[in-house]
Write an enzyme that holds these catalytic residues in place. Structure first.
Site, PDB file in Angstrom:
ATOM      1  N   ASN A 106       0.844  -1.198   0.000  1.00 37.98           N
ATOM      2  CA  ASN A 106       0.000   0.000   0.000  1.00 37.98           C
ATOM      3  C   ASN A 106       0.873   1.239   0.000  1.00 37.98           C
ATOM      4  O   ASN A 106       1.944   1.246   0.613  1.00 37.98           O
ATOM      5  CB  ASN A 106      -0.874  -0.001   1.268  1.00 37.98           C
ATOM      6  CG  ASN A 106      -1.832   1.179   1.329  1.00 37.98           C
ATOM      7  OD1 ASN A 106      -2.329   1.646   0.308  1.00 37.98           O
ATOM      8  ND2 ASN A 106      -2.098   1.654   2.537  1.00 37.98           N
ATOM      9  N   HIS A 108       0.951   5.281   1.055  1.00 41.62           N
ATOM     10  CA  HIS A 108       0.241   6.133   2.021  1.00 41.62           C
ATOM     11  C   HIS A 108       0.906   7.515   2.080  1.00 41.62           C
ATOM     12  O   HIS A 108       2.132   7.615   2.137  1.00 41.62           O
ATOM     13  CB  HIS A 108       0.284   5.479   3.409  1.00 41.62           C
ATOM     14  CG  HIS A 108      -0.487   6.249   4.432  1.00 41.62           C
ATOM     15  ND1 HIS A 108      -1.859   6.266   4.476  1.00 41.62           N
ATOM     16  CD2 HIS A 108      -0.069   7.071   5.436  1.00 41.62           C
ATOM     17  CE1 HIS A 108      -2.267   7.044   5.463  1.00 41.62           C
ATOM     18  NE2 HIS A 108      -1.201   7.549   6.063  1.00 41.62           N
ATOM     19  N   SER A 135       4.921   6.877   2.447  1.00 43.56           N
ATOM     20  CA  SER A 135       5.408   5.542   2.823  1.00 43.56           C
ATOM     21  C   SER A 135       4.814   4.494   1.896  1.00 43.56           C
ATOM     22  O   SER A 135       3.681   4.632   1.436  1.00 43.56           O
ATOM     23  CB  SER A 135       4.980   5.183   4.257  1.00 43.56           C
ATOM     24  OG  SER A 135       5.360   6.185   5.176  1.00 43.56           O
ATOM     25  N   ASP A 144      -2.800   0.685   8.094  1.00 49.64           N
ATOM     26  CA  ASP A 144      -1.489   1.265   7.750  1.00 49.64           C
ATOM     27  C   ASP A 144      -0.417   0.907   8.784  1.00 49.64           C
ATOM     28  O   ASP A 144       0.446   1.728   9.099  1.00 49.64           O
ATOM     29  CB  ASP A 144      -1.611   2.797   7.598  1.00 49.64           C
ATOM     30  CG  ASP A 144      -2.571   3.174   6.486  1.00 49.64           C
ATOM     31  OD1 ASP A 144      -2.592   2.475   5.457  1.00 49.64           O
ATOM     32  OD2 ASP A 144      -3.298   4.170   6.638  1.00 49.64           O
TER      33      ASP A 144
HETATM   34  C1  GAR Z   1      -2.511   8.741  -2.616  1.00 47.00           C
HETATM   35  O1  GAR Z   1      -1.898   9.826  -2.003  1.00 47.00           O
HETATM   36  C2  GAR Z   1      -2.542   7.539  -1.689  1.00 47.00           C
HETATM   37  O2  GAR Z   1      -1.425   7.439  -0.895  1.00 47.00           O
HETATM   38  C3  GAR Z   1      -3.750   7.852  -0.870  1.00 47.00           C
HETATM   39  O3  GAR Z   1      -4.691   8.268  -1.800  1.00 47.00           O
HETATM   40  C4  GAR Z   1      -4.007   9.005  -2.831  1.00 47.00           C
HETATM   41  C5  GAR Z   1      -4.492   8.513  -4.169  1.00 47.00           C
HETATM   42  O4  GAR Z   1      -4.072   9.394  -5.171  1.00 47.00           O
HETATM   43  N1  GAR Z   1      -4.153   6.711  -0.123  1.00 47.00           N
HETATM   44  C6  GAR Z   1      -4.534   6.776   1.156  1.00 47.00           C
HETATM   45  O5  GAR Z   1      -4.635   7.801   1.764  1.00 47.00           O
HETATM   46  C7  GAR Z   1      -4.852   5.429   1.779  1.00 47.00           C
HETATM   47  N2  GAR Z   1      -4.900   5.559   3.196  1.00 47.00           N
HETATM   48  P1  GAR Z   1      -4.226   9.023  -6.701  1.00 47.00           P
HETATM   49  O6  GAR Z   1      -5.611   8.433  -6.896  1.00 47.00           O
HETATM   50  O7  GAR Z   1      -4.073  10.340  -7.410  1.00 47.00           O
HETATM   51  O8  GAR Z   1      -3.130   8.047  -7.046  1.00 47.00           O
END
Ligand code: GAR
Length: 199
Positions: A106, A108, A135, A144
């Site tokens: 994942n 984060h 991360s 997480d």
């Molecule tokens: C990313 O920043 C990812 O790390 C986060 O959602 C965003 C997706 O962006 N995920 C979380 O927060 C999970 N806890 P994207 O759709 O533009 O790739």
């Protein structure tokens, strides 16, 4: 060649970066399918690369376990070597995590274990700290809380709002994610060893 399934919920900008990396013939991984829990804009990036997609809408299922069973069936159909959660904004049921562990990672937008959960960027701003980060972790049964594979710091600037800060974190996430997947594919990074309990 490492085969990868990517799960998303949103815009898929990290997915797009991974797709672009994987399109280079010297990159040792290929994305074989992209799945989502809702109609995700990020599907457009998969389609642009000719990668199949599947949708398992969370709202169509009675509960998380039911949804997870269908998601697990889909993943089994594609049988990837690795599952990447790239902005999947949904906790996975424990059974699914156990089935794929440790081959499920994942990304984060915080320097874990700081600011886990769905609002990592917002929580860092609210805490008033002057730096946060990004991360890439192995997914475990918690939120997480799995072993950290790679992370880097991102400074918080005066005047940052959630959007501006998240926009500066995402390029760091992309770099980490592309590198982690590459290192898993080459065997440089051993997920089983990275996940083994420390003694
Ligand atoms: C990313 O920043 C990812 O790390 C986060 O959602 C965003 C997706 O962006 N995920 C979380 O927060 C999970 N806890 P994207 O759709 O533009 O790739």
């Amino acid at each position: 060649m490492l085969t990868v399934a990517v799960l998303i919920s949103g815009t898929g900008s990290n997915l797009r970066a991974l797709l672009d990396a994987a399109a280079h013939e010297d990159y040792p991984a290929r994305i074989v399918v992209v799945g989502a829990d809702r109609e995700a804009d990020g599907f457009a990036h998969a389609e642009a690369h000719g990668i199949p997609t599947f949708l398992v809408p969370f709202r169509n299922f009675a509960d998380r376990e039911d949804w997870g069973r269908e998601l697990a069936d889909q993943l089994r159909t594609w049988s990837p070597d690795l599952v990447v959660l790239s902005g999947l904004m949904r906790l996975l049921p424990a059974d699914l995590v156990a089935e794929w562990s440790p081959r499920i990672i994942n990304t984060h937008p915080a320097f874990l274990p700081e600011f886990p959960g769905a609002h990592g960027v917002r929580d860092a701003l609210a805490a008033g700290v002057d730096r946060t980060g990004a991360s890439v972790i192995v997914v475990d049964a918690g939120v997480d809380s799995g072993p950290i594979l790679a992370q880097d710091r991102v400074p918080i600037r005066v005047g940052d709002d959630e959007h501006a800060l998240h926009d500066r974190i995402k390029p760091v996430e992309r770099r980490l994610l592309i590198d982690v997947v590459r290192r898993i594919a080459t065997g440089e990074l051993d997920l089983a060893a990275a996940s083994a309990p420390s003694r």
